[in-house]
Design a protein around this motif. Structure first.
Motif, PDB file in Angstrom:
ATOM      1  N   LYS A  26      64.838 -33.007  11.568  1.00  0.00           N
ATOM      2  CA  LYS A  26      64.407 -32.278  12.272  1.00  0.00           C
ATOM      3  C   LYS A  26      63.267 -33.029  12.841  1.00  0.00           C
ATOM      4  CE  LYS A  26      61.507 -32.141   7.804  1.00  0.00           C
ATOM      5  NZ  LYS A  26      61.620 -31.227   6.182  1.00  0.00           N
ATOM      6  N   ILE A  68      68.275 -27.312   5.780  1.00  0.00           N
ATOM      7  CA  ILE A  68      67.676 -27.056   4.546  1.00  0.00           C
ATOM      8  C   ILE A  68      66.611 -26.308   4.239  1.00  0.00           C
ATOM      9  CG2 ILE A  68      68.598 -29.357   4.454  1.00  0.00           C
ATOM     10  CD1 ILE A  68      65.992 -30.770   5.456  1.00  0.00           C
ATOM     11  N   MET A 196      64.636 -37.016  -1.543  1.00  0.00           N
ATOM     12  CA  MET A 196      63.945 -36.773  -0.385  1.00  0.00           C
ATOM     13  C   MET A 196      63.765 -38.605   0.410  1.00  0.00           C
ATOM     14  SD  MET A 196      62.020 -33.161  -0.441  1.00  0.00           S
ATOM     15  CE  MET A 196      60.705 -33.856   0.833  1.00  0.00           C
ATOM     16  N   SER A 197      63.317 -38.675   1.584  1.00  0.00           N
ATOM     17  CA  SER A 197      62.597 -40.287   1.615  1.00  0.00           C
ATOM     18  C   SER A 197      62.373 -41.134   0.313  1.00  0.00           C
ATOM     19  CB  SER A 197      62.003 -40.524   2.843  1.00  0.00           C
ATOM     20  OG  SER A 197      62.573 -39.635   4.122  1.00  0.00           O
ATOM     21  N   ARG A 212      68.375 -36.048   0.792  1.00  0.00           N
ATOM     22  CA  ARG A 212      68.524 -35.074   2.082  1.00  0.00           C
ATOM     23  C   ARG A 212      67.052 -36.042   2.866  1.00  0.00           C
ATOM     24  NH1 ARG A 212      67.271 -31.065  -1.738  1.00  0.00           N
ATOM     25  NH2 ARG A 212      64.988 -31.319  -1.379  1.00  0.00           N
ATOM     26  N   VAL A 213      67.637 -37.246   3.577  1.00  0.00           N
ATOM     27  CA  VAL A 213      66.874 -37.948   3.830  1.00  0.00           C
ATOM     28  C   VAL A 213      66.051 -37.600   5.727  1.00  0.00           C
ATOM     29  CG1 VAL A 213      65.669 -40.729   3.645  1.00  0.00           C
ATOM     30  CG2 VAL A 213      67.557 -39.415   2.189  1.00  0.00           C
ATOM     31  N   GLY A 214      64.346 -38.347   5.243  1.00  0.00           N
ATOM     32  CA  GLY A 214      64.490 -37.868   6.863  1.00  0.00           C
ATOM     33  C   GLY A 214      63.885 -38.734   7.420  1.00  0.00           C
ATOM     34  N   SER A 215      62.532 -38.928   7.044  1.00  0.00           N
ATOM     35  CA  SER A 215      61.381 -39.948   7.572  1.00  0.00           C
ATOM     36  C   SER A 215      61.546 -41.601   7.476  1.00  0.00           C
ATOM     37  CB  SER A 215      59.861 -39.560   7.378  1.00  0.00           C
ATOM     38  OG  SER A 215      59.959 -39.481   5.666  1.00  0.00           O
ATOM     39  N   ARG A 221      57.768 -37.733  11.886  1.00  0.00           N
ATOM     40  CA  ARG A 221      57.856 -37.201  12.491  1.00  0.00           C
ATOM     41  C   ARG A 221      56.668 -36.727  13.973  1.00  0.00           C
ATOM     42  NH1 ARG A 221      60.789 -35.062   7.644  1.00  0.00           N
ATOM     43  NH2 ARG A 221      58.950 -34.873   6.395  1.00  0.00           N
TER      44      ARG A 221
HETATM   45  C1  LIG Z   1      61.553 -32.342   5.224  1.00  0.00           C
HETATM   46  C2  LIG Z   1      63.174 -32.557   4.868  1.00  0.00           C
HETATM   47  C3  LIG Z   1      63.400 -32.798   4.001  1.00  0.00           C
HETATM   48  C4  LIG Z   1      63.091 -35.151   4.336  1.00  0.00           C
HETATM   49  O1  LIG Z   1      61.829 -34.832   3.976  1.00  0.00           O
HETATM   50  P1  LIG Z   1      61.234 -36.832   4.561  1.00  0.00           P
HETATM   51  O2  LIG Z   1      59.996 -36.544   3.648  1.00  0.00           O
HETATM   52  O3  LIG Z   1      60.883 -37.032   5.377  1.00  0.00           O
HETATM   53  O4  LIG Z   1      62.547 -37.745   3.709  1.00  0.00           O
HETATM   54  C5  LIG Z   1      64.076 -32.730   2.880  1.00  0.00           C
HETATM   55  N1  LIG Z   1      64.462 -31.701   2.261  1.00  0.00           N
HETATM   56  C6  LIG Z   1      63.637 -30.399   3.013  1.00  0.00           C
HETATM   57  C7  LIG Z   1      64.056 -29.430   2.146  1.00  0.00           C
HETATM   58  C8  LIG Z   1      62.880 -30.698   3.731  1.00  0.00           C
HETATM   59  O5  LIG Z   1      62.421 -30.070   4.769  1.00  0.00           O
END
Ligand SMILES: *Cc1c(COP(=O)(O)O)cnc(C)c1O
Length: 223
Positions: A26, A68, A196-197, A212-215, A221
């Motif tokens: 995202k 998500i 998450m991260s 669910r890993v983003g940053s 972001r």
């Molecule tokens: C943005 C988001 C993530 C990822 O978060 P990070 O801290 O960047 O890994 C995971 N789950 C949901 C529901 C999110 O909105």
């Protein structure tokens, strides 16, 4: 561009076979997704409907898109034709709308039920009691175009790793309890989406099957 490949490979190298990675893309441009895709990543997570629809049109068709974020009922129709899984189902009303749109597209849509386990007030999701009441009520059983695959949740936003562990652990126990009571003959009810991260290593230890890993992969972001 942020180095996507190195952190992605680090995470994948440590991932047990029972856990899949949702790369949360995202707010990141399509090039970031292409880079991760080039390294073999196929599951991506998005939380804004318009952004997901745009990216889906642009990017390879074998990507599995997981939604998500919080999903409004009036937007289900835009993602129903292609979405692989909807993680954050937090009402029966939403489940019914997903069923309606699934029927229109002739596909069964995989969903996770979102539990609110964190201390923060603002996050969406069912409480344990609310979710159990919804399951007892039984209306969800009459939704043939929905496939309930498990639960999803977020831990409290804290550095207290033992508190986070307790929350994930509680969610896991609840998952087993409802699996036993309501889904014992549903092999597809097997997913626990958490981590998450900052907390995915704990989540893995506490039985997550979808992190669910983003940053950590894509960098900060820019909103
Ligand atoms: C943005 C988001 C993530 C990822 O978060 P990070 O801290 O960047 O890994 C995971 N789950 C949901 C529901 C999110 O909105």
């Amino acid at each position: 561009m942020f180095d996507v490949i190195t952190p992605l490979k680090e995470i994948l190298a440590e991932l047990p076979e029972t856990v899949r990675l949702v790369a949360v893309s995202k707010y990141h441009p399509a090039e970031y997704i292409e880079a991760a895709y080039g390294a073999g990543q196929r599951i991506f997570g998005e939380s804004i409907v318009q952004e997901l629809v745009k990216k889906q049109e642009l990017l390879p068709k074998d990507i599995e898109w997981h939604f998500i974020g919080h999903l409004q009922t009036n937007k289900v129709k835009y993602i129903a034709p292609f979405v692989s899984m909807i993680h954050a189902v937090d009402s029966l009303k939403l489940l019914k709308e997903i069923n309606r749109q699934g029927e229109k597209c002739g596909r069964k849509i995989k969903c996770l039920l979102q539990l609110h386990i964190a201390r923060e007030e603002t996050k969406f999701g069912f409480s344990y009691t609310e979710l159990e009441e919804m399951l007892v009520d039984g209306e969800w059983k009459n939704l043939p175009f929905v496939e309930i695959c498990g639960i999803m949740c977020m831990a409290s936003n804290t550095d207290d790793t033992e508190a986070i562990r307790k929350e994930f652990h509680g969610a896991r126990l609840f998952f087993y309890k409802i699996k036993d009571e309501f889904f014992h003959d549903c092999p597809e009810f097997r997913e626990c989406s958490y981590g998450m991260s900052h907390d995915y290593p704990i989540a893995i230890e506490e039985g997550s099957t979808l992190i669910r890993v983003g940053s950590k992969i894509f960098g900060p972001r820019i909103y």
